[in-house]
Design an enzyme around this catalytic site. Structure first.
Site, PDB file in Angstrom:
ATOM      1  N   CYS A   1       0.811  -1.219   0.000  1.00  0.00           N
ATOM      2  CA  CYS A   1       0.000   0.000   0.000  1.00  0.00           C
ATOM      3  C   CYS A   1       0.844   1.270   0.000  1.00  0.00           C
ATOM      4  O   CYS A   1       0.556   2.222  -0.737  1.00  0.00           O
ATOM      5  CB  CYS A   1      -0.946  -0.005   1.194  1.00  0.00           C
ATOM      6  SG  CYS A   1      -0.162  -0.422   2.767  1.00  0.00           S
TER       7      CYS A   1
ATOM      8  N   HIS B   1      -2.637   6.407   4.761  1.00  0.00           N
ATOM      9  CA  HIS B   1      -1.191   6.483   4.963  1.00  0.00           C
ATOM     10  C   HIS B   1      -0.674   7.837   4.464  1.00  0.00           C
ATOM     11  O   HIS B   1      -1.123   8.339   3.430  1.00  0.00           O
ATOM     12  CB  HIS B   1      -0.468   5.387   4.173  1.00  0.00           C
ATOM     13  CG  HIS B   1      -0.638   4.012   4.731  1.00  0.00           C
ATOM     14  ND1 HIS B   1      -1.275   3.746   5.916  1.00  0.00           N
ATOM     15  CD2 HIS B   1      -0.221   2.798   4.238  1.00  0.00           C
ATOM     16  CE1 HIS B   1      -1.255   2.441   6.143  1.00  0.00           C
ATOM     17  NE2 HIS B   1      -0.630   1.845   5.146  1.00  0.00           N
TER      18      HIS B   1
END
Length: 339
Positions: free
Chosen positions: A131, A244
Site C-alpha cells: 500500500c 497512509h
C-alpha cells in the site's frame, strides 16, 4: 462486454470487504461472485447488489469456473492457493507480498505500468504492490517521466488499518482506556499504539531495516522498471485509522521547479494536488479516507542539494493502497486481454 465469474478470497477482511464494495460501485461485469474465507466465517453472508451472498470456506476445489480471483487473505494463504487457482484457469490478482518479487509475476500499479499486466500469462498471477509503495509511485512516476529520479528518501506515517481489523479495534480500545485512566491492553503491536508512534512495521531484517521498508525499496525499482534508482525508507505506524501519509524527498536527474512539479502532478492520472500552505491546504489522511485518488502537497525544493524536491503524499491505504488498485488491474485485464 461479457460478464465474469469472480472470487474474493479473504472476503470478510477489511480489504476483502472494500473489494466487494468497489466491485459494486464500479459496476464490474460479474455473472457470479464467490466469497471465500476461512472456516471461522462459515455461515456469514455479505451484501452485494442488494442480495445476501453466502461466504464459502476456501479449499482446493473453490476455483472451478472462476475466471478472476481477487486475493487478500494473507501471504501464506496466497502461496498455497494462488497457484491452485491459476492451474484451474483462474487469473489471480494477489494483494499479499507472496509474489511481488517473483520475476515471472507482474507487479502493477495501473497509473504507472499497465502494460506489465500482459505478463500474467507467465503464471496466471498478477501481484498488487504494498500500500505504501502504490501511493508513492503514483505520485513519482509523472516526475520520473519528466526529469528522471536518481534517489528517493521516504518516511511513512501509516494507519493501523494496514494491519487489519484487530488493529483498528485495538486503537479504539486503547484510546478509551487511556481517556478513562485505565491501563490499555496491548496485543496487536509490541507497544501501545494509542497516542504513540511505532517505528516498526513488519519484522526487522538482518540489515536493520524492517520488511515493510525493504518492500518499498524493492517494489519501487520493479514497478518503475529502473533498478538504478536509489531508495531508502523508514516506516512508522501512527494512531490514525485510515490513510497512509508519506514525506518523500527525491533527487532528480534534471532540475524541476516547484511550479513545474505542480503542473505535471495536476495532470497526472490518479493524483489530486492540494498545495496551498498559506490557506492551510495540504493532504490529510482524514480527508483522503474513502477517496480513490492519491493526494499530493507541500511541494517544495530541497535547498540542500541542486536537484532536490520534497513532497507530501497521502492516500487511503485500504482503498487505493489495496482494494481499488486490485480492481483497476482487473478492469484492464478484462478489457484488454479477456474479451
Amino acid at each position: 462486454m461479457r460478464d465474469f465469474t469472480v472470487a474474493v478470497v479473504g472476503a470478510t477482511g477489511l480489504v476483502g470487504g472494500e473489494m466487494i464494495k468497489i466491485l459494486e460501485e464500479r459496476n464490474f461485469p460479474i455473472r457470479e461472485l464467490k466469497l471465500l474465507a476461512s472456516e471461522r466465517s462459515l455461515g456469514k453472508e455479505l451484501q452485494f447488489r442488494g442480495k445476501d451472498c453466502p461466504v464459502e470456506v476456501l479449499d482446493e476445489d473453490s476455483f472451478g469456473g472462476v475466471e478472476i480471483g481477487l486475493f487478500s487473505a494473507g501471504g501464506s494463504i496466497s502461496e498455497k492457493f494462488a497457484p491452485i487457482a491459476a492451474r484451474a484457469g483462474c487469473i489471480v490478482i494477489d494483494n499479499t507480498s507472496a509474489f511481488r518479487m517473483d520475476p515471472e509475476c507482474p507487479l502493477v500499479v495501473p497509473e504507472v505500468n499497465p502494460d506489465a499486466i500482459g505478463l500474467y500469462k507467465n503464471k496466471g498471477i498478477i501481484a498488487n504492490p504494498n500500500c505504501s509503495t502504490i501511493q508513492m509511485v503514483v505520485a513519482l512516476k509523472p516526475i520520473y517521466d519528466a526529469v528522471g529520479i536518481k534517489r528517493i528518501v521516504v518516511s511513512t506515517y501509516q494507519a493501523v488499518s494496514g494491519t487489519g481489523k484487530n488493529a483498528v479495534e485495538e486503537l479504539v480500545g486503547q484510546t478509551k482506556a487511556l481517556l478513562n485512566m485505565k491501563d490499555p491492553e496491548i496485543e496487536v503491536y509490541p507497544h501501545r499504539i494509542a497516542f504513540n508512534c511505532l517505528p516498526h512495521i513488519d519484522v526487522f531484517l538482518d540489515n536493520g531495516y524492517t520488511k515493510e521498508e525493504m518492500k518499498m525499496v524493492n517494489e519501487t525499482k520493479k514497478i518503475m522498471g529502473d533498478p538504478s534508482i536509489a531508495v531508502t525508507a523508514t516506516t512508522v505506524r501512527v494512531p490514525v485509522f485510515y490513510g497512509h501519509s508519506e514525506a518523500v524527498n527525491i533527487e532528480t536527474e534534471r532540475k524541476i521547479t516547484v511550479s513545474e512539479a505542480r503542473e505535471i502532478l495536476s495532470k497526472a492520472p490518479g493524483v489530486t494536488v492540494l498545495d496551498s500552505p498559506e490557506e492551510c491546504l495540504y493532504p490529510l489522511p482524514s480527508e483522503a479516507a474513502g477517496k480513490d485518488d492519491t493526494f499530493v502537497g507541500r511541494i517544495r525544493e530541497d535547498e540542500s542539494i541542486p536537484n532536490g524536491l520534497n513532497i507530501w503524499v497521502v492516500s487511503d491505504n485500504i482503498r487505493k493502497g489495496a482494494a481499488l488498485n486490485t480492481i483497476q488491474i482487473a478492469e484492464i485485464l478484462m478489457k484488454d486481454y479477456l474479451q
